[in-house]
Design a protein around this motif. Structure first.
Motif, PDB file in Angstrom:
ATOM      1  N   CYS A   1      -2.689   3.460   7.616  1.00 15.96           N
ATOM      2  CA  CYS A   1      -2.489   4.000   6.267  1.00 15.96           C
ATOM      3  C   CYS A   1      -3.710   4.787   5.803  1.00 15.96           C
ATOM      4  CB  CYS A   1      -2.225   2.867   5.276  1.00 15.96           C
ATOM      5  SG  CYS A   1      -0.707   1.947   5.597  1.00 15.96           S
TER       6      CYS A   1
ATOM      7  N   ARG B   1       1.420   6.625   5.138  1.00 16.47           N
ATOM      8  CA  ARG B   1       1.546   5.600   6.184  1.00 16.47           C
ATOM      9  C   ARG B   1       2.104   6.238   7.449  1.00 16.47           C
ATOM     10  NH1 ARG B   1       5.593   1.963   7.951  1.00 16.47           N
ATOM     11  NH2 ARG B   1       7.037   2.660   6.328  1.00 16.47           N
TER      12      ARG B   1
ATOM     13  N   ARG C   1     -13.307   2.238  10.350  1.00 16.53           N
ATOM     14  CA  ARG C   1     -12.440   3.052   9.486  1.00 16.53           C
ATOM     15  C   ARG C   1     -13.179   4.239   8.875  1.00 16.53           C
ATOM     16  NH1 ARG C   1      -9.008  -1.657   6.263  1.00 16.53           N
ATOM     17  NH2 ARG C   1      -8.164  -2.644   8.129  1.00 16.53           N
TER      18      ARG C   1
ATOM     19  N   GLY D   1       1.638   5.335  -2.592  1.00 15.16           N
ATOM     20  CA  GLY D   1       0.303   4.752  -2.560  1.00 15.16           C
ATOM     21  C   GLY D   1      -0.566   5.413  -1.505  1.00 15.16           C
ATOM     22  N   VAL D   2      -0.088   5.387  -0.279  1.00 17.97           N
ATOM     23  CA  VAL D   2      -0.854   5.936   0.836  1.00 17.97           C
ATOM     24  C   VAL D   2       0.074   6.739   1.743  1.00 17.97           C
ATOM     25  CG1 VAL D   2      -2.550   4.045   0.896  1.00 17.97           C
ATOM     26  CG2 VAL D   2      -0.416   3.860   2.227  1.00 17.97           C
TER      27      VAL D   2
ATOM     28  N   ASN E   1      -6.412  -7.454  11.338  1.00 20.09           N
ATOM     29  CA  ASN E   1      -6.340  -6.037  10.968  1.00 20.09           C
ATOM     30  C   ASN E   1      -7.660  -5.292  11.085  1.00 20.09           C
ATOM     31  OD1 ASN E   1      -3.649  -6.567  10.374  1.00 20.09           O
ATOM     32  ND2 ASN E   1      -4.203  -7.284   8.320  1.00 20.09           N
TER      33      ASN E   1
ATOM     34  N   ARG F   1      -9.161 -11.259   7.975  1.00 21.18           N
ATOM     35  CA  ARG F   1      -8.237 -10.332   8.652  1.00 21.18           C
ATOM     36  C   ARG F   1      -8.300  -8.909   8.088  1.00 21.18           C
ATOM     37  NH1 ARG F   1      -4.986 -13.711  11.802  1.00 21.18           N
ATOM     38  NH2 ARG F   1      -5.934 -15.771  11.717  1.00 21.18           N
TER      39      ARG F   1
ATOM     40  N   LYS G   1      -7.254   3.434   5.233  1.00 24.08           N
ATOM     41  CA  LYS G   1      -7.242   2.258   4.367  1.00 24.08           C
ATOM     42  C   LYS G   1      -6.743   0.993   5.065  1.00 24.08           C
ATOM     43  CE  LYS G   1      -8.064   2.560   0.484  1.00 24.08           C
ATOM     44  NZ  LYS G   1      -9.354   2.479  -0.203  1.00 24.08           N
ATOM     45  N   ALA G   2      -5.891   1.144   6.073  1.00 23.70           N
ATOM     46  CA  ALA G   2      -5.346  -0.053   6.718  1.00 23.70           C
ATOM     47  C   ALA G   2      -5.046   0.236   8.186  1.00 23.70           C
ATOM     48  CB  ALA G   2      -4.069  -0.518   6.004  1.00 23.70           C
ATOM     49  N   THR G   3      -5.314  -0.761   9.004  1.00 21.94           N
ATOM     50  CA  THR G   3      -5.062  -0.663  10.451  1.00 21.94           C
ATOM     51  C   THR G   3      -4.376  -1.953  10.900  1.00 21.94           C
ATOM     52  OG1 THR G   3      -7.315  -1.480  10.778  1.00 21.94           O
ATOM     53  CG2 THR G   3      -6.981   0.901  10.962  1.00 21.94           C
ATOM     54  N   PRO G   4      -3.112  -2.117  10.542  1.00 23.13           N
ATOM     55  CA  PRO G   4      -2.442  -3.409  10.776  1.00 23.13           C
ATOM     56  C   PRO G   4      -2.404  -3.816  12.251  1.00 23.13           C
ATOM     57  CG  PRO G   4      -0.871  -1.690  10.102  1.00 23.13           C
ATOM     58  CD  PRO G   4      -2.231  -1.146   9.861  1.00 23.13           C
TER      59      PRO G   4
ATOM     60  N   GLY H   1       2.234   1.910  -3.362  1.00 27.55           N
ATOM     61  CA  GLY H   1       1.310   1.803  -4.488  1.00 27.55           C
ATOM     62  C   GLY H   1       1.612   0.600  -5.373  1.00 27.55           C
TER      63      GLY H   1
ATOM     64  N   SER I   1       1.830   2.296  11.517  1.00 26.35           N
ATOM     65  CA  SER I   1       1.538   2.014  10.102  1.00 26.35           C
ATOM     66  C   SER I   1       0.057   2.050   9.736  1.00 26.35           C
ATOM     67  CB  SER I   1       2.163   0.676   9.661  1.00 26.35           C
ATOM     68  OG  SER I   1       3.561   0.808   9.535  1.00 26.35           O
TER      69      SER I   1
ATOM     70  N   LEU J   1       0.836  -1.204   0.000  1.00 25.53           N
ATOM     71  CA  LEU J   1       0.000   0.000   0.000  1.00 25.53           C
ATOM     72  C   LEU J   1       0.868   1.251   0.000  1.00 25.53           C
ATOM     73  CD1 LEU J   1      -2.872  -0.573   2.630  1.00 25.53           C
ATOM     74  CD2 LEU J   1      -3.129  -0.309   0.157  1.00 25.53           C
ATOM     75  N   ASP J   2       1.892   1.214   0.830  1.00 25.94           N
ATOM     76  CA  ASP J   2       2.768   2.381   1.020  1.00 25.94           C
ATOM     77  C   ASP J   2       3.313   2.879  -0.315  1.00 25.94           C
ATOM     78  OD1 ASP J   2       4.506   4.297   1.945  1.00 25.94           O
ATOM     79  OD2 ASP J   2       5.583   2.988   3.308  1.00 25.94           O
TER      80      ASP J   2
END
Lengths: 98, 386
Positions: free
Chosen positions: B110, B103, B136, B100-101, B129, A96, B118-121, A80, B108, A77-78
């Motif tokens: 994102c 972060r 979100r 992309g994002v 996640n 997940r 977009k992301a919550t690891p 792209g 992290s 993602l970071d």
């Protein structure tokens, strides 16, 4: 705590590494550790996607695999990277991701 | 702090008014109060849109408020609070291309350039996640109201100012002939800045009026005399000055910068210089324009960011490089001539017996227009409480 790149496989993944070593040879875990550390140090995020993906492939524990898939996904993602789509699908498949 | 009676003195007609009291220039407490009531409550300028390419994120610390201005891949400029919704970590420390994002460098989380989380690891535990309590959709970046006009990025941090198109309606109408025309930034050779030891308001006050021109800018005054200027005043919105004798620069080989298209006769020899409150100074001419963003750093320190613009190719074409350089050098000299004045007024504001100053009813009304507006902003919280 700082020093997040001290050992990417440390702690959570110790059990995973023991389980997976047999199939991939004794040196695989240490070698992957070194390659991950090098990629972190160099900021090579595309390589991190690949290496964490490799770590996931070597896991036979679903939690361990998803841990590494998550890292691969975040770095994809970071930057792209198109692999994010596939990684997301795999995490979603295992419940997940949303 | 300033008592209300002092502000009442500022709010009188120019002939009998006093200027803003010293505290508005030398007090940390007042600087903080103005930050909220003047800068955050209105549409303040924080940067130039020219400085962000598609897919880039540019952090801006605006009077202590961490912001990040981005340009989405579709080309839209957006501004967010530069703070992760998780643990409050600063998200973007340096201007960068976002692959992309965005972060967060801590855990992290994102964010898309459009602000969505977009992301919550690992938020639900290692390798998990998601979590029922982590929604979100409710945790995207906090977007700040923003608007780009004449390449300047304006923000309203309080969130309750009128729409920008209403806030700046009179200014937009005044310069409607330029609206929609290509306004192209001149690039690195057409941007510069000054780090000035003065309160940001003094730069506005000096810019507003033409009274000082013959004394401070004798070079300009050789053809642009005091009597060729007129005041511009729009109560509650902007003030400044105009000239009736603008002469476009002509190169040694007889070339002029191309004009903006379809302008009326007024602009043949007319030019206008307007301070759009609170902190942006604009200049328009038939063949070029500029914007100065005043970045308030402290009660007695301001950075002036200057950018020059042209019509179309003249902005970037190497064929115009020498003229752009000459023009930028000319404006640099003019603006530099003002520095000792604004820094001198800052020093003078420590005079404890100074009463805010006596305005010339004939010459200082644009400056009083600004003081009046500031005083009205500072009165607003008190009035709301009454």
């Amino acid at each position: 705590m700082g020093g997040g790149t001290e050992n990417p496989l440390k702690g959570f993944c110790q059990d995973f590494s023991k389980k997976s070593c047999g199939a991939r040879g004794e040196g695989w875990r240490d070698d992957l550790n070194l390659r991950l550390l090098a990629a972190h140090a160099a900021g090579e995020k595309a390589a991190l996607v690949t290496l964490y993906g490799e770590a996931a492939e070597g896991a036979d524990d679903i939690d361990a695999a998803c841990f590494f898939l998550t890292h691969a996904y975040v770095y994809a993602l970071d930057i792209g990277d198109d692999r994010a789509r596939t990684l997301h699908a795999r995490l979603f498949q295992h419940g997940r991701e949303e | 702090m300033t008592d209300q009676s002092s502000l009442d003195q500022v709010l009188k007609p120019v002939a009998t008014a006093r200027g803003l009291p010293n505290a508005h220039y030398v007090s940390d407490e007042m600087f903080a109060a103005e930050r909220d009531s003047v800068l955050f409550a209105n549409w303040s300028a924080i940067g130039f849109a020219k400085d962000i390419e598609a897919g880039e994120a540019m952090p801006v610390n605006f009077v202590g408020m961490p912001l990040v201005a981005v340009r989405t891949r579709e080309g839209e400029v957006k501004v967010f609070q530069n703070t992760c919704r998780h643990r409050g970590m600063i998200l973007v420390e340096e201007k960068k291309k976002v692959g992309g994002v965005i972060r967060c460098p801590y855990h992290s989380w994102c964010y898309a350039l459009t602000g969505e989380l977009k992301a919550t690891p690992h938020v639900g535990g290692p390798g998990h996640n998601t979590h029922a309590e982590i929604r979100r959709r409710e945790l995207g970046l906090v977007e700040i109201r923003s608007h780009v006009w004449r390449d300047v990025i304006f923000v309203n941090l309080s969130g309750d100012a009128p729409e920008f198109s209403d806030y700046a309606a009179a200014a937009m109408k005044r310069w409607a002939e330029f609206q929609g025309q290509p306004l192209v930034a001149g690039g690195a050779d057409s941007a510069f800045s000054f780090d000035v030891a003065c309160n940001w308001k003094l730069a506005v006050e000096n810019y507003c009026e033409s009274y000082h021109l013959p004394w401070i800018h004798p070079g300009l005054n050789s053809y642009s005399r005091l009597e060729d200027h007129y005041h511009i005043e729009q109560q509650g919105e902007f003030s400044g000055q105009g000239t009736l004798v603008y002469r476009p620069m002509i190169s040694e080989d007889g070339r002029r910068f191309p004009d903006f298209q379809g302008l009326s006769d007024h602009w043949d020899a007319g030019a206008e210089y307007v301070a759009l409150y609170p902190n942006v100074l604009l200049g328009v001419h038939r063949d070029h324009a500029f914007a100065i963003i005043l970045e308030p750093i402290a009660k007695d320190r301001t950075i002036e960011h200057v950018a020059l613009y042209y019509a179309g190719d003249a902005a970037r074409d190497p064929a115009w490089a020498a003229m752009r350089e000459t023009n930028a050098k000319m404006w640099h000299e003019v603006f530099a001539e003002d520095l000792f004045v604004v820094e001198g007024m800052q020093k003078g504001r420590h005079g404890v017996h100074f009463d805010g100053g006596k305005f010339s009813p004939a010459m200082d009304s644009p400056t009083h227009c600004f003081h009046h507006w500031v005083a009205a902003q500072m009165r607003r919280p008190a009035q709301a409480a009454e």
